[in-house]
Write an enzyme that holds these catalytic residues in place. Structure first.
Site, mmCIF file in Angstrom:
data_model
loop_
_atom_site.group_PDB
_atom_site.id
_atom_site.type_symbol
_atom_site.label_atom_id
_atom_site.label_comp_id
_atom_site.label_asym_id
_atom_site.label_seq_id
_atom_site.Cartn_x
_atom_site.Cartn_y
_atom_site.Cartn_z
ATOM 1 N N LEU A 185 61.895 45.458 42.369
ATOM 2 C CA LEU A 185 62.419 45.183 43.700
ATOM 3 C C LEU A 185 63.911 45.452 43.818
ATOM 4 C CD1 LEU A 185 60.538 41.875 44.587
ATOM 5 C CD2 LEU A 185 59.859 44.245 45.067
ATOM 6 N N HIS A 226 69.458 37.227 45.373
ATOM 7 C CA HIS A 226 69.378 37.211 43.909
ATOM 8 C C HIS A 226 70.304 38.264 43.299
ATOM 9 C CE1 HIS A 226 66.986 37.020 40.019
ATOM 10 N NE2 HIS A 226 67.473 38.247 39.942
ATOM 11 N N GLU A 227 70.209 39.496 43.779
ATOM 12 C CA GLU A 227 71.011 40.580 43.202
ATOM 13 C C GLU A 227 72.502 40.407 43.513
ATOM 14 O OE1 GLU A 227 69.763 42.340 41.035
ATOM 15 O OE2 GLU A 227 67.631 42.129 41.461
ATOM 16 N N TRP A 238 67.194 31.813 32.363
ATOM 17 C CA TRP A 238 66.838 31.871 30.944
ATOM 18 C C TRP A 238 67.871 32.659 30.144
ATOM 19 C CZ3 TRP A 238 64.194 33.874 35.060
ATOM 20 C CH2 TRP A 238 64.241 35.262 35.225
ATOM 21 N N GLU A 241 67.668 36.136 27.181
ATOM 22 C CA GLU A 241 66.712 36.119 26.085
ATOM 23 C C GLU A 241 65.436 35.411 26.522
ATOM 24 O OE1 GLU A 241 67.009 34.406 21.752
ATOM 25 O OE2 GLU A 241 68.677 35.779 22.087
ATOM 26 N N GLN A 257 65.725 27.110 30.176
ATOM 27 C CA GLN A 257 64.474 27.681 30.675
ATOM 28 C C GLN A 257 64.018 28.791 29.735
ATOM 29 O OE1 GLN A 257 64.367 28.232 34.935
ATOM 30 N NE2 GLN A 257 63.135 30.093 34.773
#
Length: 403
Positions: A185, A226-227, A238, A241, A257
């Site tokens: 996306l 988000h981007e 997270w 990793e 997470q």
């Protein structure tokens, strides 16, 4: 703490064949492998992030209440249906401003434990109304291309290869809306002072805005939210990793997470035994559906503000938006003479000393250190032009004129 990128090389490949909506981590690794200056910049970003996490640097601005950020949207389309409408683009800008300013109407979906953890950023995104030549613009470019899935190639930012060149990177957030292959996306690049022609954000039209080509469950404009978080320095919850409960996103108010969350999870969803409240699957930096992606935490907001006051500071002094005042000049610091033929005097009236950086018009740090009141900043070895002094007092322009 493991080094953020080297350890990630071992873990990235198994997940690329699975559901992977954001390619920022892989793109960052590719650039590190081929660009030594960017590798050094990412080490610098890691160091800044760790200092932020440990509280060794100031994270909140003292004066600035709003950051006006100019955006240009480059629409690249092979087929007419992806030549998205102005209305769809404006809907996406509205979504950015909604979510970056804690104005979501769906905050009641946030589990009670995190209801009070969100924060207004003060970021206000505007389509540019001045182009690089100083002419009025809609802040939208349109380019028909014959390259299939151009967003997954290195052509999208190259006019000679069927794409469109970015507008000057220090003064515009460049967003390319174009087809990506598979289920991807979007992606961005983490911030640095290494100015590269593909710095910016790529979003597939399936996940851009809330009308037109936007498709459920990514049709509330939150893929770009988000981007944009990545663009201003945020990692996934997270870290880099996936599959571990030991890699950090450098935020003290997000839980550890193990991996990405998809869809809409129930509370609690526990992936790391150390976290009784489980994953913050409602965080904008996870992979949840748009309807369940709901917040930036206070630390995430403070860190993005730190980034825009440092490596992205030239956005705040862009000529791309008319009618917007400059960032306020703090009356607690005096810089003189300004313009100067090379040496600037700095006097301030509260702190005994403050960290500072001097950046050039391209956003590159040319000098840094600790300055005390009464000290001088010597720029005589640099070319004439506009520079920016970034300190705990905010941002101030320095005009160097030797002639």
């Amino acid at each position: 703490m493991k080094f953020i990128f080297t350890s990630f090389l071992v873990f990235i490949s198994p997940f690329l064949g699975a559901q992977n909506l954001c390619l920022t981590a892989e793109k960052t690794l590719e650039r590190i492998a081929t660009n030594e200056s960017y590798r050094i910049e990412m080490q610098r970003l890691d160091s800044l992030s760790m200092s932020f996490k440990e509280g060794r640097i100031s994270s909140e601005s003292r004066d600035v209440k709003q950051y006006n950020i100019p955006v240009v949207v480059h629409v690249l389309y092979e087929y007419e249906e992806n030549n998205i409408s102005p209305e769809q683009i404006h809907a996406q800008i509205d979504a950015l401003n909604r979510d970056f300013n804690w104005e979501q109407s769906d905050k009641d979906k946030i589990p009670g434990i995190w209801q009070g953890i969100g924060k207004e950023s003060g970021f206000r995104f505007h389509l540019a109304d001045k182009d690089p030549n100083g002419d009025f613009t809609t802040g939208i470019t349109r380019t028909k291309t014959s390259i299939k899935g151009i967003g997954s190639t290195d052509f999208y930012y190259n006019k000679q290869r069927g794409g469109i060149n970015p507008w000057p990177l220090p003064h515009y957030v460049n967003i390319w809306v174009c087809a990506l292959e598979g289920n991807l996306l979007g992606f961005s690049y983490l911030p640095s002072n290494s100015v590269e022609p593909n710095d910016g954000i790529v979003i597939d039209p399936r996940a851009f805005g809330s009308i037109g080509t936007a498709q459920s469950p990514y049709n509330l404009g939150r893929t770009l939210v988000h981007e944009m978080g990545h663009y201003f320095g945020l990692r996934h919850p997270w870290g880099n990793e996936e599959g571990s409960c030991t890699d950090s996103d450098y935020m003290n108010d997000t839980p550890w997470q193990r991996e990405a969350n998809f869809g809409c999870k129930n509370f609690p969803t526990i992936s790391c035994s150390s976290e009784p409240d489980g994953d913050m699957f409602v965080n904008f930096m996870d992979y949840s559906n748009d309807s369940c992606s709901l917040l930036f935490t206070k630390d995430q907001v403070n860190f993005m503000q730190l980034i825009i006051r440092t490596s992205k500071v030239t956005l705040l002094h862009s000529p791309a938006i008319t009618g917007m005042g400059e960032e306020s000049i703090n009356s607690r610091i005096a810089i003189y003479p300004n313009p100067s033929s090379g040496v600037f005097q700095a006097d301030f009236f509260e702190d005994n000393s403050t960290p500072f950086e001097v950046k050039d018009a391209l956003g590159r740090t040319v000098q840094s250190g600790i300055i005390e009141s009464g000290n001088k900043i010597d720029l005589t070895r640099f070319d004439d032009g506009m520079y920016f002094l970034v300190s705990s007092f905010g941002v101030q322009k320095l005009m160097l004129k030797k002639g």
